[in-house]
Scaffold this motif. Sequence first.
Motif, mmCIF file in Angstrom:
data_model
loop_
_atom_site.group_PDB
_atom_site.id
_atom_site.type_symbol
_atom_site.label_atom_id
_atom_site.label_comp_id
_atom_site.label_asym_id
_atom_site.label_seq_id
_atom_site.Cartn_x
_atom_site.Cartn_y
_atom_site.Cartn_z
ATOM 1 N N ARG A 5 -15.517 -7.651 -4.972
ATOM 2 C CA ARG A 5 -14.695 -6.451 -4.803
ATOM 3 C C ARG A 5 -14.859 -5.874 -3.408
ATOM 4 O O ARG A 5 -13.870 -5.534 -2.735
ATOM 5 C CB ARG A 5 -15.076 -5.408 -5.859
ATOM 6 C CG ARG A 5 -14.238 -4.123 -5.777
ATOM 7 C CD ARG A 5 -14.757 -3.071 -6.725
ATOM 8 N NE ARG A 5 -16.102 -2.656 -6.369
ATOM 9 C CZ ARG A 5 -17.129 -2.614 -7.201
ATOM 10 N NH1 ARG A 5 -16.981 -2.966 -8.455
ATOM 11 N NH2 ARG A 5 -18.322 -2.217 -6.782
ATOM 12 N N TYR A 9 -5.750 -9.949 -4.707
ATOM 13 C CA TYR A 9 -5.316 -9.064 -5.785
ATOM 14 C C TYR A 9 -3.954 -9.523 -6.301
ATOM 15 O O TYR A 9 -3.096 -9.951 -5.533
ATOM 16 C CB TYR A 9 -5.241 -7.617 -5.317
ATOM 17 C CG TYR A 9 -6.595 -6.972 -5.160
ATOM 18 C CD1 TYR A 9 -7.398 -6.729 -6.272
ATOM 19 C CD2 TYR A 9 -7.085 -6.619 -3.914
ATOM 20 C CE1 TYR A 9 -8.653 -6.156 -6.134
ATOM 21 C CE2 TYR A 9 -8.330 -6.043 -3.755
ATOM 22 C CZ TYR A 9 -9.115 -5.814 -4.875
ATOM 23 O OH TYR A 9 -10.352 -5.248 -4.728
ATOM 24 N N GLN A 62 -7.615 -0.036 -6.826
ATOM 25 C CA GLN A 62 -8.983 -0.271 -6.373
ATOM 26 C C GLN A 62 -9.280 0.500 -5.086
ATOM 27 O O GLN A 62 -10.373 1.032 -4.910
ATOM 28 C CB GLN A 62 -9.206 -1.766 -6.144
ATOM 29 C CG GLN A 62 -9.307 -2.585 -7.410
ATOM 30 C CD GLN A 62 -10.548 -2.222 -8.213
ATOM 31 O OE1 GLN A 62 -11.633 -2.036 -7.676
ATOM 32 N NE2 GLN A 62 -10.387 -2.100 -9.523
ATOM 33 N N ARG A 78 -12.213 3.272 -4.791
ATOM 34 C CA ARG A 78 -13.400 2.996 -3.974
ATOM 35 C C ARG A 78 -13.375 3.673 -2.612
ATOM 36 O O ARG A 78 -14.436 3.944 -2.038
ATOM 37 C CB ARG A 78 -13.534 1.479 -3.767
ATOM 38 C CG ARG A 78 -13.511 0.676 -5.041
ATOM 39 C CD ARG A 78 -14.727 0.920 -5.898
ATOM 40 N NE ARG A 78 -14.594 0.269 -7.190
ATOM 41 C CZ ARG A 78 -15.494 0.348 -8.164
ATOM 42 N NH1 ARG A 78 -16.582 1.057 -7.975
ATOM 43 N NH2 ARG A 78 -15.296 -0.274 -9.312
#
Length: 318
Positions: free
Chosen positions: A262, A289, A298, A302
């Motif tokens: 990730r 992705y 995401q 994040r």
Amino acid sequence: MPPFTTVAAYVPPGVGMLAVGIVTEVFGPHGQGAPGFEFALCADRPGPVPTDIGVPLAIAHGLDRLAAADLVIALPGAGFRTPPGPAVLGALAAAYEGGALVAAHCVGTFALAEAGLLDGRRATTHWRFAELLAGRHPGVTVEPDALYIDEGRIITGAGAAAGFDLCLHLLRREHGAAMANAVARDMVLPSHRDGGQAQYLAAPVPEDCEDERLAEVLAWAREHLHEPLPVAELARRAMMSKRSFARRFTAATGTTPHAWLRNLRLSGAEELLETTDLPVEEIARRVGYGSAAVLREQFVRRRGVPPRSYRRSFTSSP
């Protein structure tokens, strides 16, 4: 607030030469296209300062240089158990009050705590001295396992080589992933380790054939980021069971395969957003992705902003 361009590092008596080398290497010249900072080492007063290896270091600047810096870094010194004098503590506090970012790593964190800058905040230091820091400063929430902790304008880091992680994080946060990655490549370092990653790893470097296979698989994954990369496939390439691979991976890197991938994908997306005009949909595909919507979800989770806002913030910077 614009990204920092002037950096001043406070050099205490008995300063660690590794720490001096880290800040000088990160904020010094790195060739064409790399950042150019106005960088200075500062001491209580100009002149020779003893170091942890017994060789004095000639320092050209006094504490007044801290007030002119956008980023002030308190370096670790052998005498950290004795608090710095009032002039040093006042200079650190004044730099913060004047709007500077203030950082420290290893036992340099003790100076920020003594200056009152860490009260009510989270902080970290070398894991060996975390209990001492917490005992002396009960108003500080000490997190002994973190590589670095970002509290906005106050940033603290762990010991020894974790100073590189702290400095690269500051570069990434203020100047973008492309610049941080360029400096990391110049120093042959990993471009990003998450601040929550463990300080101490049982096997931080390859020790046997299994670790060598793991290193080869990680290199392969970086080159195939656009593919799904399920853990089962990575384990197969490492010639391990999925369970053994996950255990070995965590022991060697301090994080899980999913978290590592990730962060790698998000770091790749950041750099493409900063350095290309590619549509978000194409960037999502290139970093693995399934859609722009997944990348957006995401990224917001994040990084706190959607990809397009992130791109605007860096393309509008000088």
